[in-house]
Design a protein around this motif. Structure first.
Motif, PDB file in Angstrom:
ATOM      1  N   GLN A 134       0.844  -1.199   0.000  1.00 21.86           N
ATOM      2  CA  GLN A 134       0.000   0.000   0.000  1.00 21.86           C
ATOM      3  C   GLN A 134       0.880   1.250   0.000  1.00 21.86           C
ATOM      4  O   GLN A 134       0.640   2.209  -0.740  1.00 21.86           O
ATOM      5  N   LYS A 135       1.928   1.220   0.822  1.00 23.92           N
ATOM      6  CA  LYS A 135       2.851   2.351   0.950  1.00 23.92           C
ATOM      7  C   LYS A 135       3.614   2.594  -0.351  1.00 23.92           C
ATOM      8  O   LYS A 135       3.912   3.750  -0.701  1.00 23.92           O
ATOM      9  N   TRP A 136       3.902   1.515  -1.078  1.00 26.96           N
ATOM     10  CA  TRP A 136       4.675   1.636  -2.318  1.00 26.96           C
ATOM     11  C   TRP A 136       3.815   2.096  -3.501  1.00 26.96           C
ATOM     12  O   TRP A 136       4.337   2.248  -4.603  1.00 26.96           O
ATOM     13  N   GLY A 137       2.506   2.273  -3.292  1.00 30.32           N
ATOM     14  CA  GLY A 137       1.676   2.848  -4.333  1.00 30.32           C
ATOM     15  C   GLY A 137       0.732   1.901  -5.039  1.00 30.32           C
ATOM     16  O   GLY A 137       0.069   2.291  -6.006  1.00 30.32           O
ATOM     17  N   THR A 138       0.641   0.653  -4.566  1.00 31.13           N
ATOM     18  CA  THR A 138      -0.317  -0.315  -5.116  1.00 31.13           C
ATOM     19  C   THR A 138      -1.508  -0.410  -4.179  1.00 31.13           C
ATOM     20  O   THR A 138      -1.332  -0.611  -2.971  1.00 31.13           O
ATOM     21  N   SER A 139      -2.712  -0.278  -4.704  1.00 29.61           N
ATOM     22  CA  SER A 139      -3.918  -0.409  -3.875  1.00 29.61           C
ATOM     23  C   SER A 139      -4.050  -1.867  -3.434  1.00 29.61           C
ATOM     24  O   SER A 139      -4.430  -2.740  -4.222  1.00 29.61           O
ATOM     25  N   ALA A 140      -3.702  -2.118  -2.181  1.00 27.63           N
ATOM     26  CA  ALA A 140      -3.606  -3.486  -1.668  1.00 27.63           C
ATOM     27  C   ALA A 140      -4.921  -3.921  -1.039  1.00 27.63           C
ATOM     28  O   ALA A 140      -5.454  -3.247  -0.156  1.00 27.63           O
ATOM     29  N   ILE A 141      -5.412  -5.080  -1.475  1.00 24.39           N
ATOM     30  CA  ILE A 141      -6.668  -5.640  -0.995  1.00 24.39           C
ATOM     31  C   ILE A 141      -6.370  -7.008  -0.399  1.00 24.39           C
ATOM     32  O   ILE A 141      -6.009  -7.946  -1.128  1.00 24.39           O
ATOM     33  N   LEU A 142      -6.473  -7.117   0.912  1.00 22.98           N
ATOM     34  CA  LEU A 142      -6.272  -8.391   1.593  1.00 22.98           C
ATOM     35  C   LEU A 142      -7.597  -9.135   1.629  1.00 22.98           C
ATOM     36  O   LEU A 142      -8.616  -8.593   2.070  1.00 22.98           O
ATOM     37  N   ILE A 143      -7.586 -10.390   1.177  1.00 25.14           N
ATOM     38  CA  ILE A 143      -8.770 -11.243   1.234  1.00 25.14           C
ATOM     39  C   ILE A 143      -8.420 -12.493   2.031  1.00 25.14           C
ATOM     40  O   ILE A 143      -7.445 -13.181   1.731  1.00 25.14           O
TER      41      ILE A 143
END
Length: 488
Positions: A258-267
């Motif tokens: 998330q910090k590196w600029g990718t919208s991170a979605i944990l499932i």
């Protein structure tokens, strides 16, 4: 007649939602067409995936690249397709014993390999490029354990990058500079949606990228996609979605991605009633992830209100496999009312391809704020210990010839067997097998002990709890019993 702008916007939103709902319904109803038949259980191995990956190497739609190796030398492959400007990166099983989404990935790949849904797939692949990295931790998967061969949690290696698996994940993310990242896991089946008896079948998190838990556009986009996916799951598993605590973990990949600029979605794939191998949850992964990819391609997730993310109930952990409520427990001449929480713990067999259950009492006392996949209100019932059947049985075949239900009704929960095969790990019968000289310990209801006892009402034994499995002795119905214990 002039149509107000607000009415036109509402119409467009409703039309778009109807289109997406229709796609989701079709995905759910046609799932069996794309379900990968070679993957049917949780304990899957790296070598089982290789023939599936190999078929995509020569397929014109797909590109397969070996992007790394595990500590023990197992290949890590990236499967890509699409030509769109939005890069979507999905990886699974960074914990070796969390394989539900790995299976769903191959279902999704089968979907894209087919000729069906041509218009929908064209829209996705014209706007997105999809990248799948299944089974990031194959060494852990080989022995069905969370950690890798080094003994570390790969999901806590985002800063030090000691593991080749973590190095691979970082390198791939950086090379793609992915717009969206789907971090696919399994969670304990004992999580529930906060203050409900419903399991958290699917749980989500848009990880924080700092201690302040700020929401920028990158994290906000992840939240919006999660809200979209939640609405889909609610259609098929209503009330069975949880939201993880978003406290910042500086070592975790999700937080850093998330910090590196990718919208991170944990499932996280949790529990579902009578779905031991998580095949229904696998289906929900397939439907919701594909639908999410579709909304990313259309960019209609952008219209979702961020506030809806916080409305998803938080994850809680108050589920048992079996909860016995309000049972009377005689102890030292007095009667006490007791709730008992029981979990059936999996014990892997030597080859890590299958398992048996060795259950435990996890908690006891007032468990009124806890829930069970199965709950028995034992009001008016008294807990009584089981006895050892007085006759020595020669073999397991001789035991099979006995009427075990009658033995349970007569108060027997143990049978002595003279010849117990050394290869036998557990009893296939709903009664414990004990060796010829085995001495039964004094009976007690105690945390950590195997839950085996009987329930009596009006001088009649009505239920047996054998290795944590509830058997209704007055009902002629099939139970979910799997195994009892062997004590040599």
């Amino acid at each position: 007649m002039r149509i107000p702008i607000s009415a036109l916007i509402l119409f467009v939103c409703l039309y778009t939602h109807a289109q997406q709902t229709d796609l989701t319904t079709q995905l759910y109803e046609t799932y069996e067409t794309y379900k990968e038949p070679l993957l049917q259980k949780r304990r899957i191995k790296h070598h089982e995936l290789q023939p599936l990956i190999e078929q995509y190497k020569n397929h014109p739609k797909f590109k397969v690249t070996q992007v790394g190796k595990s500590i023990e030398g197992r290949s890590l492959s990236l499967i890509s397709l699409g030509e769109g400007p939005t890069d979507v990166f999905l990886w699974s099983q960074m914990h070796g014993d969390e394989p539900t989404a790995t299976q769903a990935i191959f279902d999704i790949l089968n979907f894209f390999k087919s000729d069906d849904f041509a218009a929908e797939k064209q829209q996705i692949l014209a706007n997105c490029t999809l990248h799948f990295l299944p089974m990031l931790n194959p060494d852990g998967a080989e022995v069905f354990q969370r950690r890798n061969r080094l003994g570390i949690d790969v999901n806590r290696d985002a800063l030090r990058l000691q593991s080749p698996e973590g190095q691979t994940l970082k390198r791939v993310r950086d090379s793609l500079d992915a717009d969206f990242g789907f971090n696919l896991h399994d969670q304990s089946t004992y999580y529930n949606a906060e203050r409900t008896e419903k399991p958290a079948t699917i749980s989500y998190l848009a990880p924080a990228y700092n201690y302040e838990k700020d929401i920028n556009e990158v994290r906000g986009n992840a939240m919006k996609v999660i809200v979209f996916m939640n609405k889909i799951i609610q259609k098929y598993a209503p009330g069975q979605v949880g939201r993880y605590n978003d406290d910042f973990e500086p070592r975790a990949f999700g937080d850093n991605i998330q910090k590196w600029g990718t919208s991170a979605i944990l499932i996280e794939s949790g529990g579902y009633h009578n779905d031991v191998e998580k095949q229904e949850i696998r289906k929900l992964n397939y439907v919701s992830i594909l639908s999410a990819i579709s909304t990313i391609a259309k960019e209609n997730y952008k219209d979702i209100a961020l506030e809806e993310y916080e409305e998803i109930p938080e994850n809680d952990r108050k589920l048992f496999d079996l909860k016995i409520a309000n049972a009377t427990y005689p102890l030292l001449g007095k009667n006490y009312i007791l709730d008992i929480g029981i979990n059936r713990l999996e014990v892997d067999k030597k080859d890590h391809n299958d398992f048996w259950y060795s259950s435990r009492i996890l908690d006891q006392g007032d468990l009124s704020t806890y829930y069970g996949y199965e709950t028995l209100d034992a009001s008016g019932h008294t807990i009584v210990p089981g006895k050892v059947y007085p006759k020595l049985v020669n073999t397991l075949n001789d035991l099979a010839a006995l009427d075990i239900t009658s033995l349970l009704k007569s108060g027997y929960t143990y049978v002595r067997v003279e010849n117990i095969p050394s290869s036998k790990l557990s009893s296939p019968f709903p009664i414990h097998i004990i060796g010829k000289r085995y001495k039964l310990p004094e009976f007690s209801i105690e945390i950590g002990l195997n839950p085996t006892f009987l329930l009596k009402k009006d001088r009649k034994i009505t239920h047996a709890i054998i290795n944590g499995f509830l058997i209704d002795l007055e009902a002629d119905k099939k139970t979910n019993f799997r195994n009892a214990m062997i004590y040599r």
